[in-house]
Design a protein around this motif. Sequence first.
Motif, mmCIF file in Angstrom:
data_model
loop_
_atom_site.group_PDB
_atom_site.id
_atom_site.type_symbol
_atom_site.label_atom_id
_atom_site.label_comp_id
_atom_site.label_asym_id
_atom_site.label_seq_id
_atom_site.Cartn_x
_atom_site.Cartn_y
_atom_site.Cartn_z
ATOM 1 N N UNK A 1 0.804 -1.229 0.000
ATOM 2 C CA UNK A 1 0.000 0.000 0.000
ATOM 3 C C UNK A 1 0.835 1.276 0.000
ATOM 4 N N UNK A 2 2.022 1.252 0.620
ATOM 5 C CA UNK A 2 2.782 2.504 0.775
ATOM 6 C C UNK A 2 3.962 2.655 -0.178
ATOM 7 N N UNK A 3 4.421 1.565 -0.790
ATOM 8 C CA UNK A 3 5.586 1.659 -1.663
ATOM 9 C C UNK A 3 5.228 2.262 -3.014
ATOM 10 N N UNK A 4 6.058 3.203 -3.452
ATOM 11 C CA UNK A 4 5.980 3.657 -4.837
ATOM 12 C C UNK A 4 6.531 2.532 -5.711
ATOM 13 N N UNK A 5 6.384 2.652 -7.007
ATOM 14 C CA UNK A 5 6.801 1.578 -7.923
ATOM 15 C C UNK A 5 8.259 1.178 -7.724
ATOM 16 N N UNK A 6 9.140 2.156 -7.549
ATOM 17 C CA UNK A 6 10.565 1.863 -7.377
ATOM 18 C C UNK A 6 10.811 1.008 -6.136
ATOM 19 N N UNK A 7 10.164 1.338 -5.039
ATOM 20 C CA UNK A 7 10.344 0.573 -3.806
ATOM 21 C C UNK A 7 9.714 -0.810 -3.920
ATOM 22 N N UNK A 8 8.599 -0.882 -4.607
ATOM 23 C CA UNK A 8 7.965 -2.178 -4.854
ATOM 24 C C UNK A 8 8.925 -3.078 -5.639
ATOM 25 N N UNK A 9 9.565 -2.517 -6.666
ATOM 26 C CA UNK A 9 10.528 -3.284 -7.463
ATOM 27 C C UNK A 9 11.703 -3.760 -6.603
ATOM 28 N N UNK A 10 12.174 -2.913 -5.680
ATOM 29 C CA UNK A 10 13.259 -3.295 -4.769
ATOM 30 C C UNK A 10 12.788 -4.436 -3.869
ATOM 31 N N UNK A 11 11.569 -4.326 -3.362
ATOM 32 C CA UNK A 11 11.018 -5.376 -2.494
ATOM 33 C C UNK A 11 10.934 -6.708 -3.236
ATOM 34 N N UNK A 12 10.429 -6.684 -4.455
ATOM 35 C CA UNK A 12 10.295 -7.912 -5.244
ATOM 36 C C UNK A 12 11.665 -8.524 -5.520
ATOM 37 N N UNK A 13 12.652 -7.692 -5.869
ATOM 38 C CA UNK A 13 14.000 -8.218 -6.114
ATOM 39 C C UNK A 13 14.570 -8.839 -4.847
ATOM 40 N N UNK A 14 14.368 -8.200 -3.700
ATOM 41 C CA UNK A 14 14.871 -8.738 -2.434
ATOM 42 C C UNK A 14 14.228 -10.087 -2.124
ATOM 43 N N UNK A 15 12.951 -10.191 -2.374
ATOM 44 C CA UNK A 15 12.250 -11.461 -2.146
ATOM 45 C C UNK A 15 12.804 -12.539 -3.072
ATOM 46 N N UNK A 16 13.057 -12.185 -4.328
ATOM 47 C CA UNK A 16 13.624 -13.151 -5.265
ATOM 48 C C UNK A 16 15.014 -13.604 -4.815
ATOM 49 N N UNK A 17 15.803 -12.671 -4.318
ATOM 50 C CA UNK A 17 17.133 -13.039 -3.817
ATOM 51 C C UNK A 17 17.017 -13.999 -2.630
ATOM 52 N N UNK A 18 16.095 -13.725 -1.756
ATOM 53 C CA UNK A 18 15.901 -14.559 -0.569
ATOM 54 C C UNK A 18 15.407 -15.959 -0.939
#
Length: 145
Positions: free
Chosen positions: A110-127
């Motif tokens: 709900x609070x992430x802009x697109x850039x932060x959402x993309x960072x979150x998704x990449x971090x999840x993929x790394x994990x």
Amino acid sequence: MHFVNTEHQTNFEKLVQKFNLAKSSPDYKSVCYIAAYPEIFKCFKLELQQESPFDWYYEYLDDPDTFQIRCDQGKTTGSVLSLNEPMVALIELALSLWTGRGFDLSHGIDVWIEELYDVAVQAIQLRRKSSKVQYSDQQEQLRLI
């Protein structure tokens, strides 16, 4: 690997150099990736972090009421002053990926802009261990294989 800019990538390389476990541990890799985000990286002094890039944030969580006073006295290894709600949500995601600490993903979405959402998704993929990172001995450059 997706980086928002070259500063993000450079910060990540510094973190991996400091926290060598990030080369082989998906949880360390994901936490370093989020900590490398420029708006988060500027909140802490890398040379003072010992266990993880978020030692400073754990200092805050230990005693949020006195944290700013301790920070003003130079007794902390970072600061939370520049953090806004989306950044805190990204940090909370990092801690969850690293330690299993509870995190409300729907709040982050709900609070992430697109850039932060993309960072979150990449971090999840790394994990998730879905990407393998190879380190060149000569340049310490990151490459996906």
